[in-house]
Motif scaffolding. Structure first.
Motif, mmCIF file in Angstrom:
data_model
loop_
_atom_site.group_PDB
_atom_site.id
_atom_site.type_symbol
_atom_site.label_atom_id
_atom_site.label_comp_id
_atom_site.label_asym_id
_atom_site.label_seq_id
_atom_site.Cartn_x
_atom_site.Cartn_y
_atom_site.Cartn_z
ATOM 1 N N UNK A 1 -15.978 -4.154 3.310
ATOM 2 C CA UNK A 1 -15.768 -5.530 2.696
ATOM 3 C C UNK A 1 -14.828 -5.557 1.772
ATOM 4 N N UNK A 2 -14.510 -4.290 0.811
ATOM 5 C CA UNK A 2 -13.732 -4.573 -0.133
ATOM 6 C C UNK A 2 -12.458 -3.144 0.268
ATOM 7 N N UNK B 1 -22.296 0.847 -8.087
ATOM 8 C CA UNK B 1 -22.770 0.626 -7.126
ATOM 9 C C UNK B 1 -22.175 0.133 -5.671
ATOM 10 N N UNK B 2 -22.798 0.275 -4.673
ATOM 11 C CA UNK B 2 -21.951 -0.576 -3.782
ATOM 12 C C UNK B 2 -22.676 0.299 -2.841
ATOM 13 N N UNK B 3 -23.223 -1.422 -1.721
ATOM 14 C CA UNK B 3 -23.691 -0.618 -0.412
ATOM 15 C C UNK B 3 -22.393 -0.582 0.712
ATOM 16 N N UNK B 4 -23.194 -0.197 1.739
ATOM 17 C CA UNK B 4 -21.897 0.048 2.631
ATOM 18 C C UNK B 4 -20.931 -1.058 2.961
ATOM 19 N N UNK B 5 -21.514 -1.800 3.374
ATOM 20 C CA UNK B 5 -21.313 -3.273 4.183
ATOM 21 C C UNK B 5 -20.207 -3.505 2.890
ATOM 22 N N UNK B 6 -20.533 -3.366 1.409
ATOM 23 C CA UNK B 6 -20.148 -4.390 0.519
ATOM 24 C C UNK B 6 -18.350 -3.089 0.214
ATOM 25 N N UNK B 7 -18.290 -2.076 0.227
ATOM 26 C CA UNK B 7 -17.312 -1.026 0.498
ATOM 27 C C UNK B 7 -16.425 -0.788 1.995
ATOM 28 N N UNK C 1 6.549 -1.749 -10.754
ATOM 29 C CA UNK C 1 5.381 -2.457 -11.103
ATOM 30 C C UNK C 1 5.035 -2.996 -9.780
ATOM 31 N N UNK C 2 4.774 -2.194 -8.707
ATOM 32 C CA UNK C 2 4.519 -3.263 -7.114
ATOM 33 C C UNK C 2 3.198 -3.862 -7.573
ATOM 34 N N UNK C 3 2.061 -2.823 -7.654
ATOM 35 C CA UNK C 3 0.279 -3.336 -7.987
ATOM 36 C C UNK C 3 -0.165 -2.742 -9.054
ATOM 37 N N UNK C 4 -1.577 -3.150 -9.217
ATOM 38 C CA UNK C 4 -2.070 -2.668 -10.038
ATOM 39 C C UNK C 4 -2.511 -1.713 -9.191
ATOM 40 N N UNK C 5 -4.307 -1.003 -9.942
ATOM 41 C CA UNK C 5 -4.670 0.027 -9.323
ATOM 42 C C UNK C 5 -5.910 -1.045 -8.835
ATOM 43 N N UNK C 6 -6.366 -2.047 -9.237
ATOM 44 C CA UNK C 6 -6.676 -3.361 -8.555
ATOM 45 C C UNK C 6 -6.074 -3.551 -6.855
ATOM 46 N N UNK C 7 -5.216 -3.036 -6.805
ATOM 47 C CA UNK C 7 -4.330 -3.944 -5.595
ATOM 48 C C UNK C 7 -4.930 -3.338 -4.189
ATOM 49 N N UNK C 8 -6.202 -3.880 -4.072
ATOM 50 C CA UNK C 8 -7.534 -3.837 -2.611
ATOM 51 C C UNK C 8 -8.143 -4.468 -2.827
ATOM 52 N N UNK D 1 -9.303 8.528 -2.721
ATOM 53 C CA UNK D 1 -8.938 7.976 -3.990
ATOM 54 C C UNK D 1 -9.141 6.466 -3.893
ATOM 55 N N UNK D 2 -9.171 6.024 -2.832
ATOM 56 C CA UNK D 2 -9.476 4.435 -3.262
ATOM 57 C C UNK D 2 -11.014 4.262 -3.370
ATOM 58 N N UNK D 3 -11.608 4.806 -2.191
ATOM 59 C CA UNK D 3 -13.010 4.798 -2.019
ATOM 60 C C UNK D 3 -13.375 5.114 -3.553
ATOM 61 N N UNK D 4 -13.635 6.415 -4.059
ATOM 62 C CA UNK D 4 -13.819 6.924 -5.726
ATOM 63 C C UNK D 4 -13.549 5.283 -6.691
#
Lengths: 114, 114
Positions: free
Chosen positions: B44-45, B36-42, B107-114, B26-29
């Motif tokens: 890193x996030x 679009x992201x490259x492998x290394x960007x993914x 409300x611990x965090x948003x969907x962006x919490x990564x 789910x987090x990857x999706x």
DNA sequence: CTGTATCCTGTTAGATACTG
DNA sequence: CAGTATCTAACAGGATACAG
């Protein structure tokens, strides 16, 4: 995915998956959505799950407040399971999972396919 | 839950969970939904996922047609990942998972919490 | 930079037998 | 009836080192 540590994860998706993401939990929740069921009735509707695993999953779902367990001290004993408000609120998500699957993988069966 | 046999299950929920139900998918999706992201960007996030597991999960998601992998024969190599229509259609489900979690677990965090 | 290969651990869930 | 207890196999995920 049902590991308790994931429930403390920062990501809300991961935390939801920690509650929902095991082999049988979505099916159990969906089955209980139609009516309260006793342990044996649940087991009968899901013949492929072993009783041990069903017990385990029900216990975890109870701990997560997804369902309510009511045990009556009778002989023979009777235990009824039903969804809580928190569990009922999962149904739209499960419904969407069904629809997504049918849209992208063909109409193999309905949500009732168990 | 990512076992291939579950993808042949009769229940559409189980089949969807077989695609979605692992710790990181789910987090990857969700991460790929923004751009679009490259492998290394993914990588890193999502600093907590090991590169081996990330590779494994990306491969499985590609096999399930959730994402597209485009490799460019350059030096150094470049690989870009993006969601397919099938993958994009999962986003409302992930969104609902976020909302369900926030509604019932604070409300611990948003969907962006990564 | 984008992976593979190898090894290792904890968890999941299934089979089977037994209990209040 | 509604579970427990015990054992086992398979799998997911992580650490580390190496490769094209």
């Amino acid at each position: 995915m049902t590991n308790d540590t994931f429930k403390l994860d920062k990501c809300p998706m991961t935390r939801t998956m920690a509650i929902l993401g095991s082999k049988w939990k979505p099916v159990i929740i969906y089955t209980l959505s139609k009516r309260h069921l006793r342990f044996g009735q649940l087991a009968a509707q899901m013949p492929l799950i072993s009783r041990k695993v069903l017990t385990d999953q029900l216990k975890e779902l109870e701990e997560d407040n997804i369902l309510l367990r009511e045990a009556y001290n009778e002989l023979p004993p009777r235990v009824e399971y039903s969804l809580t408000a928190k569990g009922l609120a999962l149904l739209p998500i499960l419904q969407q999972m069904c629809e997504w699957n049918k849209q992208f993988e063909g109409h193999v069966g309905a949500c009732e396919a168990r």
